[in-house]
Write an enzyme that holds these catalytic residues in place. Structure first.
Site, mmCIF file in Angstrom:
data_model
loop_
_atom_site.group_PDB
_atom_site.id
_atom_site.type_symbol
_atom_site.label_atom_id
_atom_site.label_comp_id
_atom_site.label_asym_id
_atom_site.label_seq_id
_atom_site.Cartn_x
_atom_site.Cartn_y
_atom_site.Cartn_z
ATOM 1 N N ARG A 56 -12.413 -67.049 43.877
ATOM 2 C CA ARG A 56 -11.556 -68.024 44.561
ATOM 3 C C ARG A 56 -10.140 -67.496 44.754
ATOM 4 O O ARG A 56 -9.459 -67.849 45.724
ATOM 5 C CB ARG A 56 -11.532 -69.346 43.768
ATOM 6 C CG ARG A 56 -10.808 -70.504 44.485
ATOM 7 C CD ARG A 56 -10.980 -71.811 43.724
ATOM 8 N NE ARG A 56 -10.391 -72.952 44.390
ATOM 9 C CZ ARG A 56 -9.261 -73.557 44.008
ATOM 10 N NH1 ARG A 56 -8.610 -73.123 42.937
ATOM 11 N NH2 ARG A 56 -8.788 -74.593 44.683
ATOM 12 N N ILE A 82 -6.427 -75.388 50.036
ATOM 13 C CA ILE A 82 -7.776 -75.130 49.563
ATOM 14 C C ILE A 82 -8.105 -76.264 48.596
ATOM 15 O O ILE A 82 -7.295 -76.611 47.742
ATOM 16 C CB ILE A 82 -7.879 -73.745 48.888
ATOM 17 C CG1 ILE A 82 -9.320 -73.451 48.471
ATOM 18 C CG2 ILE A 82 -6.941 -73.593 47.720
ATOM 19 C CD1 ILE A 82 -9.527 -72.024 47.958
ATOM 20 N N SER A 83 -9.277 -76.866 48.743
ATOM 21 C CA SER A 83 -9.610 -78.091 48.015
ATOM 22 C C SER A 83 -9.827 -77.844 46.524
ATOM 23 O O SER A 83 -10.096 -76.723 46.087
ATOM 24 C CB SER A 83 -10.874 -78.720 48.603
ATOM 25 O OG SER A 83 -10.688 -79.073 49.951
ATOM 26 N N HIS A 84 -9.733 -78.943 45.735
ATOM 27 C CA HIS A 84 -10.086 -78.892 44.326
ATOM 28 C C HIS A 84 -11.500 -78.316 44.171
ATOM 29 O O HIS A 84 -12.417 -78.740 44.898
ATOM 30 C CB HIS A 84 -10.094 -80.299 43.712
ATOM 31 C CG HIS A 84 -8.758 -80.950 43.600
ATOM 32 N ND1 HIS A 84 -8.042 -81.377 44.695
ATOM 33 C CD2 HIS A 84 -8.024 -81.272 42.493
ATOM 34 C CE1 HIS A 84 -6.921 -81.936 44.278
ATOM 35 N NE2 HIS A 84 -6.871 -81.878 42.953
#
Length: 233
Positions: A56, A82-84
């Site tokens: 990530r 960028i999402s959780h």
């Protein structure tokens, strides 16, 4: 029993080439996955395996790399995030829960992190991003990981990709005020869609198409960037 994988396996050796140290190490990534599993947020072994492979930290600004394996959203430029990881896990495992996904439409390529996960779980990924620079950056990252089953488009996500429809599944990382009928029309019979809807507050929903009807499943409160119209540089 879970449906089989439909995607192209990620090259573990290539992924390992991007492993960092300290807070960007494989151990940090494993701790994140373990935490999501223990909380019951992540329960699909296929998604857990893929999330544990994809680095990530490759998909965030280097200034935020040390926070890559925290369960938080991070800025990626152009007022996007960028999402959780917990939200990514929830959306991905809901999308692939019932049947192999051969053709998926992603609205909001963003950093390309969700795209990379989908590439390993779905046969063909068609991803739309309205911000040209973000699309280019995502293409570069996935090229580094030697991902070959993703098709990139720069376009307004409200409209989807009607010329390539229908899709087995649709996933959106941006929140429209109401569900776009154009996206619904591009979902095949029995297809699944997961999308946040609303301004403030936003709610995440899963939908299953049955004829001209949609079965709706509330999946919780979320916070996403709004789905904006038009294309930007």
């Amino acid at each position: 029993m879970m449906p089989p994988y439909a995607g192209q396996p990620l090259n573990a050796q290539i992924c390992q080439e991007f492993d960092g140290v300290g807070m960007t190490s494989p151990r940090s990534r494993q701790r994140l996955i373990d935490s999501l599993l223990q909380q019951g947020i992540l329960h699909d072994s296929r998604v857990a395996q893929v999330m544990n492979m994809v680095p990530r930290h490759l998909f965030v600004d280097p200034a935020f790399a040390q926070r890559s394996y925290e369960d938080c959203a991070l800025p990626i430029g152009h007022e996007q995030t960028i999402s959780h990881p917990s939200t990514v896990a929830l959306m991905t495992q809901w999308l692939i829960a019932e049947q192999p996904i051969h053709k998926v439409l992603e609205i909001g390529t963003g950093s390309g992190y969700q795209t990379a996960l989908l590439s390993a779980l779905c046969s063909e990924v068609y991803t739309v991003e309205r911000i040209t620079e973000l699309s280019y950056q995502a293409q570069s990252r996935l090229h580094q990981l030697q991902v070959g089953n993703v098709h990139f488009f720069t376009a307004d996500g409200h409209w989807g990709l009607p010329d390539l429809a229908p899709f087995d599944a649709i996933i959106s990382a941006a929140s429209p005020e109401t569900l776009p009928p154009e996206l619904v029309a591009q979902l095949k019979e029995g297809g699944r869609m997961v999308i946040p809807i609303g301004a403030e507050p936003q709610h995440l929903y899963g939908f299953v198409r049955q004829g001209e009807q949609l079965q709706q499943y509330p999946l919780g409160d979320v916070s996403f960037v709004p789905m904006r119209k038009g294309v930007a540089q």
